[in-house]
Motif scaffolding. Structure first.
Motif, mmCIF file in Angstrom:
data_model
loop_
_atom_site.group_PDB
_atom_site.id
_atom_site.type_symbol
_atom_site.label_atom_id
_atom_site.label_comp_id
_atom_site.label_asym_id
_atom_site.label_seq_id
_atom_site.Cartn_x
_atom_site.Cartn_y
_atom_site.Cartn_z
ATOM 1 N N ASP A 307 0.820 -1.216 0.000
ATOM 2 C CA ASP A 307 0.000 0.000 0.000
ATOM 3 C C ASP A 307 0.853 1.265 0.000
ATOM 4 O O ASP A 307 0.516 2.256 -0.670
ATOM 5 C CB ASP A 307 -0.931 0.004 1.219
ATOM 6 N N GLN A 311 0.766 4.085 -3.140
ATOM 7 C CA GLN A 311 0.501 5.519 -2.960
ATOM 8 C C GLN A 311 1.598 6.353 -3.625
ATOM 9 O O GLN A 311 1.318 7.329 -4.330
ATOM 10 C CB GLN A 311 0.404 5.848 -1.478
ATOM 11 N N ASP A 314 1.437 6.036 -7.517
ATOM 12 C CA ASP A 314 0.306 6.771 -8.088
ATOM 13 C C ASP A 314 0.564 8.279 -8.073
ATOM 14 O O ASP A 314 0.172 8.995 -9.003
ATOM 15 C CB ASP A 314 -0.977 6.462 -7.308
#
Length: 333
Positions: A307, A311, A314
């Motif tokens: 995760d 992040q 992106d």
């Protein structure tokens, strides 16, 4: 000896090129048996300085260097080139906003794309070094539609080299013993230097970097920030950009692209996304890649993305989408 290859360096009177041309001419990039024709392009006001560079190259008596062509003419510079180092760009100065740099440079790379399309070999290999490198490479490719998109790359090897050096310093090991560091995304302050898959040889044992460092807080904060801001830190210290390390990294990038990466290893290069790792297709985005001696490459697939990484990846993709939109707007104005 192989047949002579024609290598172009743009911005050839500048600081990066001053280091770069000697690396190329002595065989550090294409090998010690590869004769070279070296084409040096710069703008007309810099031709006096460029002639001084030519004088020095001649005085070095490089055995591999069969021809030197200094020019300010795109038709001469791009004609039949095998490899193009697109270095020439307005350099980032202290306090300069990235968007201002983009607007100033994107038209240069539009023109160079057109020149590649018209004059270069269709299998030419192109590395963009001039910043903002990812978006400049994207624009260059757009205006060279007859050349395969996979022949255009942008340099994030400098960021990889910086990251490896920081890890080596932290662990007290040799820099060459740090492997599989990844730079995801843009060559900018949003890039994500990722060591989750990296290894280091510590006291004779190959160990995952995360396990060897034993400090996730440092790896997720200070380490990432240091790599993201390293270029600005060099400018603040030198009052000039990181020319020597950029020249070395561009040579590393092209050497591995040309000669292939060793079995089991990969390097970071900005290439056109094919949708891997949910990166929007068509972005010029830095991935881990394996390269082959036939001068091709493939994105390393199947790596686990947590995760935190998602992040970061992106975020840098979003910046690249915004840069692309701005660049296309500038080009069509």
């Amino acid at each position: 000896m192989s047949g002579t290859i024609k290598v172009l360096v743009t911005g050839a009177a500048g600081q990066i090129a001053y280091s770069l041309v000697s690396f190329i001419a002595k065989g550090d990039v294409f090998g010690t048996n590869q004769p070279l024709s070296l084409v040096l392009l710069d703008i007309a006001p810099m031709m006096g300085v460029l002639n001084g560079v030519v004088m020095e190259l001649k005085d070095c008596s490089f055995p591999l260097l069969k021809e030197i062509i200094p020019t300010d003419d795109y038709a001469v510079a791009f004609r039949d080139v095998d490899v193009a180092f697109l270095v020439g760009a307005m350099p980032r100065k202290e306090g300069m906003e990235r968007k201002d740099l983009l607007a100033a440079n994107v038209k240069i790379f539009k023109g160079q794309g057109e020149a590649l399309d018209k004059h270069a070999k269709k299998n030419v290999k192109v590395i963009v070094v001039g910043n903002p490198a990812n978006t400049n490479a994207l624009i260059c490719s757009k205006y060279a539609p007859s050349i395969p998109k996979e022949n255009f790359t942008a340099m994030t090897r400098l960021d990889q080299n910086r990251a490896q050096a920081q890890i080596a310093d932290r662990l007290g090991c040799k820099v060459e013993d740090v492997q599989k560091v990844i730079i995801w995304g843009n060559h900018s302050a949003t890039q994500y230097p990722d060591v989750r898959h990296a290894t280091a040889v510590v006291e004779g044992t190959t160990t995952p970097v995360q396990k060897a460092v034993q400090d996730d807080n440092w790896l997720k904060n200070e380490f990432i920030s240091t790599i993201q801001k390293r270029g600005a830190a060099v400018i603040a210290a030198r009052k000039l950009s990181s020319a020597m390390s950029a020249a070395k990294a561009s040579c590393d990038h092209v050497r591995d692209w040309w000669c292939g990466t060793p079995e089991g290893k990969w390097v970071s290069m900005a290439v056109f996304s094919d949708g891997s790792y949910d990166v929007p297709e068509g972005l010029m985005y830095s991935f881990p890649v394996r390269t082959k001696p036939d001068h091709t490459y493939e994105i390393v697939k199947g790596l686990d993305i947590d995760d935190f990484s998602r992040q970061k990846m992106d975020l840098t993709a979003k910046e690249l989408e915004e840069e692309r939109a701005t660049a296309l707007e500038v080009c069509s104005a």
